[in-house]
Design a protein around this motif. Sequence first.
Motif, PDB file in Angstrom:
ATOM      1  N   LYS A 116      49.731 -22.028 114.102  1.00  0.00           N
ATOM      2  CA  LYS A 116      50.756 -22.088 113.055  1.00  0.00           C
ATOM      3  C   LYS A 116      51.534 -20.781 112.960  1.00  0.00           C
ATOM      4  O   LYS A 116      52.724 -20.782 112.669  1.00  0.00           O
ATOM      5  CB  LYS A 116      50.144 -22.474 111.712  1.00  0.00           C
ATOM      6  CG  LYS A 116      49.062 -21.537 111.219  1.00  0.00           C
ATOM      7  CD  LYS A 116      48.345 -22.117 110.001  1.00  0.00           C
ATOM      8  CE  LYS A 116      47.087 -21.377 109.669  1.00  0.00           C
ATOM      9  NZ  LYS A 116      45.924 -21.797 110.447  1.00  0.00           N
ATOM     10  N   ALA A 117      50.876 -19.657 113.214  1.00  0.00           N
ATOM     11  CA  ALA A 117      51.562 -18.362 113.172  1.00  0.00           C
ATOM     12  C   ALA A 117      52.443 -18.169 114.397  1.00  0.00           C
ATOM     13  O   ALA A 117      53.610 -17.764 114.279  1.00  0.00           O
ATOM     14  CB  ALA A 117      50.540 -17.227 113.055  1.00  0.00           C
ATOM     15  N   HIS A 168      49.174 -14.284 108.192  1.00  0.00           N
ATOM     16  CA  HIS A 168      48.516 -15.100 107.185  1.00  0.00           C
ATOM     17  C   HIS A 168      48.429 -14.418 105.829  1.00  0.00           C
ATOM     18  O   HIS A 168      48.344 -13.203 105.728  1.00  0.00           O
ATOM     19  CB  HIS A 168      47.127 -15.445 107.686  1.00  0.00           C
ATOM     20  CG  HIS A 168      47.150 -15.947 109.089  1.00  0.00           C
ATOM     21  ND1 HIS A 168      47.432 -17.256 109.397  1.00  0.00           N
ATOM     22  CD2 HIS A 168      46.983 -15.309 110.282  1.00  0.00           C
ATOM     23  CE1 HIS A 168      47.419 -17.406 110.719  1.00  0.00           C
ATOM     24  NE2 HIS A 168      47.147 -16.243 111.272  1.00  0.00           N
ATOM     25  N   VAL A 187      53.668 -11.618 112.299  1.00  0.00           N
ATOM     26  CA  VAL A 187      53.604 -12.987 111.814  1.00  0.00           C
ATOM     27  C   VAL A 187      52.130 -13.374 111.712  1.00  0.00           C
ATOM     28  O   VAL A 187      51.399 -13.291 112.693  1.00  0.00           O
ATOM     29  CB  VAL A 187      54.364 -13.961 112.732  1.00  0.00           C
ATOM     30  CG1 VAL A 187      54.321 -15.372 112.160  1.00  0.00           C
ATOM     31  CG2 VAL A 187      55.801 -13.495 112.937  1.00  0.00           C
ATOM     32  N   SER A 211      52.233 -11.379 116.717  1.00  0.00           N
ATOM     33  CA  SER A 211      51.771 -12.565 116.004  1.00  0.00           C
ATOM     34  C   SER A 211      50.268 -12.728 116.123  1.00  0.00           C
ATOM     35  O   SER A 211      49.666 -12.371 117.140  1.00  0.00           O
ATOM     36  CB  SER A 211      52.444 -13.816 116.576  1.00  0.00           C
ATOM     37  OG  SER A 211      51.955 -14.995 115.960  1.00  0.00           O
ATOM     38  N   HIS A 239      53.016 -17.438 107.903  1.00  0.00           N
ATOM     39  CA  HIS A 239      53.345 -18.643 108.673  1.00  0.00           C
ATOM     40  C   HIS A 239      53.893 -19.761 107.788  1.00  0.00           C
ATOM     41  O   HIS A 239      53.687 -19.795 106.577  1.00  0.00           O
ATOM     42  CB  HIS A 239      52.109 -19.146 109.420  1.00  0.00           C
ATOM     43  CG  HIS A 239      50.989 -19.542 108.503  1.00  0.00           C
ATOM     44  ND1 HIS A 239      50.959 -20.740 107.832  1.00  0.00           N
ATOM     45  CD2 HIS A 239      49.869 -18.874 108.137  1.00  0.00           C
ATOM     46  CE1 HIS A 239      49.871 -20.809 107.097  1.00  0.00           C
ATOM     47  NE2 HIS A 239      49.183 -19.682 107.257  1.00  0.00           N
ATOM     48  N   LEU A 278      51.613 -25.711 113.279  1.00  0.00           N
ATOM     49  CA  LEU A 278      52.703 -25.704 112.308  1.00  0.00           C
ATOM     50  C   LEU A 278      53.184 -27.142 112.123  1.00  0.00           C
ATOM     51  O   LEU A 278      53.297 -27.897 113.088  1.00  0.00           O
ATOM     52  CB  LEU A 278      53.833 -24.833 112.847  1.00  0.00           C
ATOM     53  CG  LEU A 278      54.987 -24.528 111.917  1.00  0.00           C
ATOM     54  CD1 LEU A 278      54.511 -23.682 110.744  1.00  0.00           C
ATOM     55  CD2 LEU A 278      56.073 -23.788 112.683  1.00  0.00           C
ATOM     56  N   THR A 326      55.487 -20.230 114.193  1.00  0.00           N
ATOM     57  CA  THR A 326      56.405 -19.637 113.223  1.00  0.00           C
ATOM     58  C   THR A 326      57.211 -18.523 113.883  1.00  0.00           C
ATOM     59  O   THR A 326      58.440 -18.468 113.763  1.00  0.00           O
ATOM     60  CB  THR A 326      55.633 -19.098 111.996  1.00  0.00           C
ATOM     61  OG1 THR A 326      55.002 -20.204 111.336  1.00  0.00           O
ATOM     62  CG2 THR A 326      56.551 -18.369 111.030  1.00  0.00           C
ATOM     63  N   PRO A 356      56.815 -20.777 104.615  1.00  0.00           N
ATOM     64  CA  PRO A 356      56.592 -19.386 104.993  1.00  0.00           C
ATOM     65  C   PRO A 356      57.020 -18.439 103.870  1.00  0.00           C
ATOM     66  O   PRO A 356      57.613 -18.854 102.872  1.00  0.00           O
ATOM     67  CB  PRO A 356      57.523 -19.223 106.194  1.00  0.00           C
ATOM     68  CG  PRO A 356      58.695 -20.099 105.837  1.00  0.00           C
ATOM     69  CD  PRO A 356      58.084 -21.295 105.123  1.00  0.00           C
TER      70      PRO A 356
END
Length: 178
Positions: free
Chosen positions: A51-52, A134, A132, A46, A7, A23, A55, A161
Amino acid sequence: MLYLVRHGRPLIDRTRPAHEWPLDPAYADDVRALRPSLPKHAAWRSSPEPKALATARLLTEESVEIVPDLREHERHTSDWLDDFEPVVRRAFDHPDVSAYDGWEPLADTRRRVMAAVAGILDRRADHDVVLVGHGTAWTVLRSALSGEPPDLEWWARLAMPDLAQCNVGDPPGDMLAP
């Protein structure tokens, strides 16, 4: 091909646990800069963390399936922030115990993420897959896929990222570094 996207930079709020952080919109262009390195048509999955998912949505107009078990190593407080790297390294050194109060044992993260990815790859073996998520989760995943110990130097170099890729079914060690 399997693509692992870390992310983008989160908007840190020390009053909330990291899995709730959104994000940071000021860095959206950093995320969009990864687009040319990703396949035009792929199966997108995802982590459910804001945040992911944000992204992923900046990287594709394709449908993105949320997979709860792709979430990061669970950390239910944010008071570890000042000691983050040493505490994460302790988690890798002793994966069967919680490295910090409120943290999931890293071995549990590995089992959860591996089961999720195995299911995704079983269903999408003939397609490119973009996951997507971490940094810590991708580090344990790369270790499991390669059969090698976790590469903490790779983890430490990850940007927000970032992108790594591997050919599914490759022999151990064929993950490409970001």
